[in-house]
Design a protein around this motif. Sequence first.
Motif, PDB file in Angstrom:
ATOM      1  N   ALA A 157     -18.719   8.425  -5.937  1.00 14.99           N
ATOM      2  CA  ALA A 157     -19.907   8.472  -6.772  1.00 14.99           C
ATOM      3  C   ALA A 157     -19.803   7.469  -7.919  1.00 14.99           C
ATOM      4  O   ALA A 157     -20.755   6.750  -8.208  1.00 14.99           O
ATOM      5  N   VAL A 158     -18.654   7.422  -8.527  1.00 14.79           N
ATOM      6  CA  VAL A 158     -18.460   6.464  -9.609  1.00 14.79           C
ATOM      7  C   VAL A 158     -18.714   5.063  -9.094  1.00 14.79           C
ATOM      8  O   VAL A 158     -19.443   4.267  -9.674  1.00 14.79           O
ATOM      9  N   LEU A 159     -18.120   4.826  -7.975  1.00 19.39           N
ATOM     10  CA  LEU A 159     -18.220   3.521  -7.371  1.00 19.39           C
ATOM     11  C   LEU A 159     -19.678   3.164  -7.110  1.00 19.39           C
ATOM     12  O   LEU A 159     -20.160   2.085  -7.473  1.00 19.39           O
ATOM     13  N   GLN A 160     -20.388   4.100  -6.488  1.00 15.77           N
ATOM     14  CA  GLN A 160     -21.781   3.831  -6.161  1.00 15.77           C
ATOM     15  C   GLN A 160     -22.596   3.601  -7.417  1.00 15.77           C
ATOM     16  O   GLN A 160     -23.430   2.711  -7.483  1.00 15.77           O
ATOM     17  N   GLU A 161     -22.295   4.409  -8.402  1.00 22.52           N
ATOM     18  CA  GLU A 161     -23.049   4.279  -9.638  1.00 22.52           C
ATOM     19  C   GLU A 161     -22.847   2.904 -10.241  1.00 22.52           C
ATOM     20  O   GLU A 161     -23.799   2.224 -10.617  1.00 22.52           O
ATOM     21  N   ILE A 162     -21.611   2.510 -10.270  1.00 26.71           N
ATOM     22  CA  ILE A 162     -21.309   1.217 -10.867  1.00 26.71           C
ATOM     23  C   ILE A 162     -21.958   0.117 -10.042  1.00 26.71           C
ATOM     24  O   ILE A 162     -22.604  -0.796 -10.557  1.00 26.71           O
ATOM     25  N   GLN A 163     -21.815   0.281  -8.775  1.00 28.10           N
ATOM     26  CA  GLN A 163     -22.347  -0.726  -7.871  1.00 28.10           C
ATOM     27  C   GLN A 163     -23.855  -0.880  -8.068  1.00 28.10           C
ATOM     28  O   GLN A 163     -24.382  -1.966  -8.199  1.00 28.10           O
ATOM     29  N   LYS A 164     -24.517   0.262  -8.104  1.00 31.82           N
ATOM     30  CA  LYS A 164     -25.966   0.280  -8.228  1.00 31.82           C
ATOM     31  C   LYS A 164     -26.379  -0.395  -9.521  1.00 31.82           C
ATOM     32  O   LYS A 164     -27.243  -1.261  -9.556  1.00 31.82           O
ATOM     33  N   SER A 165     -25.711  -0.005 -10.576  1.00 31.34           N
ATOM     34  CA  SER A 165     -26.154  -0.489 -11.875  1.00 31.34           C
ATOM     35  C   SER A 165     -25.789  -1.945 -12.091  1.00 31.34           C
ATOM     36  O   SER A 165     -26.308  -2.585 -12.982  1.00 31.34           O
ATOM     37  N   LEU A 166     -24.955  -2.444 -11.279  1.00 27.33           N
ATOM     38  CA  LEU A 166     -24.512  -3.813 -11.517  1.00 27.33           C
ATOM     39  C   LEU A 166     -24.891  -4.727 -10.382  1.00 27.33           C
ATOM     40  O   LEU A 166     -24.277  -5.744 -10.160  1.00 27.33           O
ATOM     41  N   GLU A 167     -25.887  -4.313  -9.657  1.00 30.30           N
ATOM     42  CA  GLU A 167     -26.279  -5.132  -8.517  1.00 30.30           C
ATOM     43  C   GLU A 167     -26.613  -6.542  -8.981  1.00 30.30           C
ATOM     44  O   GLU A 167     -27.265  -6.735 -10.005  1.00 30.30           O
ATOM     45  N   VAL A 173     -13.999 -15.222 -23.137  1.00 29.18           N
ATOM     46  CA  VAL A 173     -15.113 -14.294 -23.233  1.00 29.18           C
ATOM     47  C   VAL A 173     -15.253 -13.586 -21.892  1.00 29.18           C
ATOM     48  O   VAL A 173     -15.265 -14.235 -20.835  1.00 29.18           O
ATOM     49  N   VAL A 174     -15.314 -12.293 -21.931  1.00 29.51           N
ATOM     50  CA  VAL A 174     -15.348 -11.497 -20.714  1.00 29.51           C
ATOM     51  C   VAL A 174     -16.484 -10.499 -20.839  1.00 29.51           C
ATOM     52  O   VAL A 174     -16.694  -9.909 -21.902  1.00 29.51           O
ATOM     53  N   GLU A 175     -17.228 -10.363 -19.752  1.00 30.70           N
ATOM     54  CA  GLU A 175     -18.320  -9.413 -19.768  1.00 30.70           C
ATOM     55  C   GLU A 175     -17.804  -8.054 -19.333  1.00 30.70           C
ATOM     56  O   GLU A 175     -17.050  -7.943 -18.373  1.00 30.70           O
ATOM     57  N   VAL A 176     -18.180  -7.041 -20.056  1.00 29.89           N
ATOM     58  CA  VAL A 176     -17.764  -5.678 -19.704  1.00 29.89           C
ATOM     59  C   VAL A 176     -19.009  -4.873 -19.357  1.00 29.89           C
ATOM     60  O   VAL A 176     -20.114  -5.244 -19.774  1.00 29.89           O
ATOM     61  N   PRO A 177     -18.877  -3.789 -18.665  1.00 25.49           N
ATOM     62  CA  PRO A 177     -17.631  -3.160 -18.235  1.00 25.49           C
ATOM     63  C   PRO A 177     -17.023  -3.763 -16.978  1.00 25.49           C
ATOM     64  O   PRO A 177     -15.998  -3.275 -16.521  1.00 25.49           O
ATOM     65  N   GLY A 178     -17.606  -4.790 -16.437  1.00 23.65           N
ATOM     66  CA  GLY A 178     -17.098  -5.265 -15.164  1.00 23.65           C
ATOM     67  C   GLY A 178     -15.948  -6.233 -15.262  1.00 23.65           C
ATOM     68  O   GLY A 178     -15.373  -6.601 -14.242  1.00 23.65           O
ATOM     69  N   ASP A 209     -21.537  -5.571 -24.460  1.00 21.95           N
ATOM     70  CA  ASP A 209     -21.173  -6.039 -23.127  1.00 21.95           C
ATOM     71  C   ASP A 209     -20.314  -7.286 -23.153  1.00 21.95           C
ATOM     72  O   ASP A 209     -20.123  -7.926 -22.126  1.00 21.95           O
ATOM     73  N   LEU A 210     -19.819  -7.648 -24.326  1.00 20.38           N
ATOM     74  CA  LEU A 210     -18.945  -8.823 -24.382  1.00 20.38           C
ATOM     75  C   LEU A 210     -17.619  -8.452 -25.023  1.00 20.38           C
ATOM     76  O   LEU A 210     -17.566  -7.665 -25.970  1.00 20.38           O
ATOM     77  N   ASN A 231     -12.501  -5.624  -8.691  1.00 22.05           N
ATOM     78  CA  ASN A 231     -11.700  -4.960  -9.713  1.00 22.05           C
ATOM     79  C   ASN A 231     -11.881  -3.460  -9.672  1.00 22.05           C
ATOM     80  O   ASN A 231     -10.944  -2.705  -9.800  1.00 22.05           O
ATOM     81  N   ASN A 232     -13.122  -3.076  -9.507  1.00 18.28           N
ATOM     82  CA  ASN A 232     -13.397  -1.654  -9.620  1.00 18.28           C
ATOM     83  C   ASN A 232     -13.134  -0.895  -8.344  1.00 18.28           C
ATOM     84  O   ASN A 232     -12.768   0.266  -8.395  1.00 18.28           O
TER      85      ASN A 232
END
Lengths: 1000, 388
Positions: free
Chosen positions: A965-975, A155-160, A142-143, A984-985
Amino acid sequence: MKRFRRHGQESHRDRIKQELYGFNKTVEHGFPHQPSALVFSPSLQLLAIGTRSGAIKLYGAPGVEFMGLHDENAAVTQVHFLPQQVDLVTLLDDNSLHMWTLRAHQGVSELLEIGRFTLTGPPGAPPSVTRVTAVLTHSSGDLLFLGTEGGHVFVVEVPGFRELEERNISLENVTNSLPEDYGGRRSLEHVESLQENPVNPRQVLIGYGRGMMVIWDLERQSAVKHIPATQQLESVWWTEDGGHVLSSHSDGSYCRWMVAGEGTQSEQEKSEVPYGHFPCKAISKIIQLPTEQGPPFLFLSGGMPRASYGDRHCISVIHSKTHVALDFTSRIIDFFVIRDGPDHTGDPSALVVLVEEELVVIDLQTEGWPVIQTPYLVPLHCSAITCSHHVSAIPLKLWERVLSAGALQNTHYSKKPWPITGGQNLSPDAPQRDLLLTGHEDGTVRFWDASGVCLYPMYKLSTAGVFLTDAEPNDNMNQGTEGEWPPFRKVGCFDPYSDDPRLGVQKIHLCKYSGYLTVAGTAGQILVLELNDEAAEQTVEATVADLLQGQEGFRWKGHTRLEVKEEPVMFPPGFQPFALVQCQPPAVVTALTLHSEWKLVTFGTSHGFGLYDYQQKNTVLVRCTLNPSDQLAMEGPLSRVKSIKKSLRQSFRRIRRSRVSLRKHHVNSAAKVQEANARLEAELAEMELAPVQRKIEARSSDDSFTGLVRTLYFADTFLSDSSHHTPSLWAGTNGGSVLAYQLRLPPVERRAEDPVSAHPAKEIQLMHRAPVVGIVVLDGHGSPLPEPLEVAHDLARSADMQGCHQLLVISEEQFKVFTLPKVSAKMKLKLTAIDGSRVRRVGVAWFGSSRSEDYGESGLTVLTNQGDLHVVSLPGVKLQVQYPCIRREDVSGIASCVFTKHGQGFYLISPSEFERFSLSARCVVEPRSLVEVPSQTPSTTLPRAQPDGPSVAHRNSTRATDDVAVLQEIQKSLEGYQPTFLENNVKSALAGGKVLTNGD
Amino acid sequence: MNKNHRVPSNRTLGAVEVKSKFGAEFRRFSLDRSKPGRFDEFYRLLQHMHRIPNVDLLVGYADVHGDLLPINNDDNYRKAISVADPVLRLFLQRKEEADYSAFGLDSLTRPKKTVLAAMLLRPDANRKKPLVIISLPRDFRPVSSIIDVDILPETHRRVRLYKHGQEKPLGFYIRDGSSVRVTPQGLEKVPGIFISRMVPGGLAESTGLLAVNDEVLEVNGIEVQGKSLDQVTDMMIANSHNLIVTVKPANQRNNIVRSGGGGGAASGSSGHSSDSGTSFYGYSSPGTAVATTPAHIIQNFHPEELESDEDDEDLVIEVDGEAMPIPRTSSASCTIPFIPRYVPHLDLRTTNGALASHNRSGSLGTLSTADRGLEGRSLEEEGTVITL
């Protein structure tokens, strides 16, 4: 023009059309043009290649392919997989970073771009501060560490892509930690390399351009050790045990540093210039890998002595006493090593090298380090492609014979299976065996298995052996002299030089039932070949066909005829020539057809056409089509009037080639480049001076090259009266005329003795005088006549000889149906008069319905000069569908197009890549593969790429819902994360155009 | 022997010196200018003088301008006598062999005379041959016309160029350019196709209907907007046998004013401007113009008309070397007589097109009157069909 039709009928026809036709660009075969980056994921067993045009391509096991394209038209400079994940990060020329993922959808993975990011520096800072030069994907997954031109590490955190400012390693911090004597002197320059300690993820090595390397502790935010190298740094490798660091430098040296100790300054253990004494070029990459027993493998790219071998593209592999400098055919882009074992930490098993023109894989576990044949990314262009020919539904017997002939040619390849095994290929088995034959500039014909997603090389035929040429090919290749230093070994097959351009293959025709093949070339040579499973020594007798027929006032200014070897030639098993016709004048062959049932070959050039009986080995007919007032054709070779576009393209190609050849032939090449450049400039100037205007004038019989034969066709049809059908030969010329000959064949039992004769029967001059590009006879049912021997093999319904036959003449401007035997116009479809496009390529295809198994229609597949694909129905010549396919400026792409008999096609998107497309709704060959998340997924990884279970199966097709769906998934997992990430996303996920998958 | 009859030429004497030629023979005599008598008397006199009492004659005379004009009634007889200065030169022909086309041959510069000649010849219309050679519309070959005047905006012009069998090149070039269009967003520059050059002596130039910098809007009814220069070039060439170009003339001052009838007629005649030197040119008098060219002033074309012209002149040569234009199956009943194909291009530059076709049809032997128009047309069109 639109006739009134009942609504019901119309919609019914529309439905049928939908079931028959559908346009897809399905897969790209061959080697990507101008690759610029390479990376391998050991956990996924996937290989990724980025190109200068912004494409990214992933390859795993044969058949597992993914392709994506960045919106930005910028070169991909780096690609990195996130460790143990299905995500990868790309860095482009424009300094933007992109996050891609393989997302499973309906059981098939798709490559999607899910985010983008550009590093922003403090306000007012110069752009170099944030210009990324090195990327490290940290093993935590994640880095992302981004080293920049300014010497900072962000240093950047990924995937965000969330910037972790507090963890940045600024140049100042590093400089302050340096000993006085070094830090005070000069700037460290840009970050050249970032490496993570293989045994301690807390430590990261930062290598600066000036040579200084610093080991940085991420937790303590401080330098642990300095490695004070003094030469310009090229690359850094941290050995697997974490105890040593290897650095390679621009002076051709590499150093080994001990880093295990306690001190803050590491010891230089060893420094070596492997090809030393004289100045050497930089070693651009160094890798050292241990073996379970014995000494490690060391891989060095470059480092050659500058003066004598500075132009070689070498990777040196050193293992114990073995030292080989692998000498590649073009510039090395990057390389990696595949390792054995379940965790991919065992012995090195294969070296994978991406060079500019091919991918070479070397088996490191077999004696002699042989090359493993690649199942994909094959260099189609190892010699420039000059023509192609597709044969559908090859009988198994022929297939096996070609395969076994090919196997004998591939004995020098390693027996090892392909080492890259990622993903599962889920495509169904190919419904039939298809062959794609490509003709090349060096006189070879290559046979490719085009049945499936992988275009696999089957067999290579060389026609050069028949002729006397200036240089025997391959006489000084692959032969390193004993004791030579460096110990070169040539690898790869890319070889763009043709010993003799006259050998170039221009037309190919294969009869799949009889195994007869005819190949025609640039110098008017027509070879007839037969498949033989045994090697044979034979003399090929040449017959000269004088196409001028006493036409006066002709001066041929072109090349001479090829000289034929008089002594018997040994031909290896495979296709062996047994007859040769040489046209006089030796102009390029423009049309070629073989009829294996009648044992006849017909060929045409810009001067006329001929008919050759290959059983009795004599010329049956020669007809001159030359127009006496056609000065250009009268004077000589076609090349004199080639279009400016073409000559420009050729100039570019020449320059490119001569640039490559710089490395091979020192002598004269610089002069050649200069000459080519001068020519190019002259051509450009000419183009700019001339105002772009076009003359509007009706074609006349005096136009140039009206006599050029464009198409030749054999048909058993009603040529002279409606009660007897006879064999016939049809020829179409550039001047819009069609000539028909009635053929008299002796009965089968007398075929070898009695002569074949041809009598002129009809001539048709089309009023519009456009070049005739295709001739087809339709039987009583309106279907095209079957191929020779097709009926005999029970593979086609025999032609209907009861009803009236029809003649379809396809000119560049019109499709016109005539009745037979009395030729009268029945119907036509105008193309050019209506939309200004002209027919460039045409094929007859059978379209099966995707809905019902037994319904299908014949149709013409047409490619226009505008790059549009059309399907025209038969026998009604009605336009069915139209799809834009190729950019109209892409003249070579349009010219290279070849259609299959089942509604697919291929065209070159670069000198080395075929794009495969399908016009048929039923017959689609596209990659379908699944890549699963590696088993030992770190807990931190988001559950993003797991295959969608039944819960998501209902999201079937619409792209919009997917994106949401992608968006929601990402959003959910990165709350809870910061909103910058989301922004960005949101941007990227909503932009539908960016979502690129295979086969869509 | 004629010398004995010779009278010194003197206008005051009131006598007209006559020199009459029949075949290779000459007769000379004189007539009283003040009392010429009637035409039938004169006719019998001629028969008598030449000793050909039972031969039907066609009488022609050369007027002061060198035109050959007929004498076939009292009026033109009197006219001939009155203009004779001093010699009246007569040319007699057998009516069966008469070459009607000779009349008015030299009248290039004097259209009015030919009209006169045509009118004067008309009374004799009981012959097998169509008598009016020069006045029937089918003997004109239109080279261009303005069409669809009633449906197009006044700023546009739709021009039809008839290429037919001429050797004359279409003769223009096109280029890319940009034009300004009025759009809801205001004025906008859009790419367009323009005429860039006219070839001197070409068909396009000779019509006077197209000019450099005219914007090409349509080709045979298909808009060119969005098409590349090469596409438009190919479209024009594909339609070159019957090219219909809609242009927006760069010079908007000569537009047809639709409401004014007079203007329309004037444009019509200019739209009819013919190619090189047809003497049958003189229908500028309003009455005949209406009668002969009604379709051209407001002529509309229909999509199917686009097909009509070019179609199916493809040429087929069968085994024995005969050449046949390919008949259209739909119109199979309309057989076109066999025409020998191995004929070089008609040289239409030096001779008159209508004449040439006439001569050729004559050489083909007897043709029904109904066939002639068709025949003439097909000949013209097939002039380009070469010879294999």
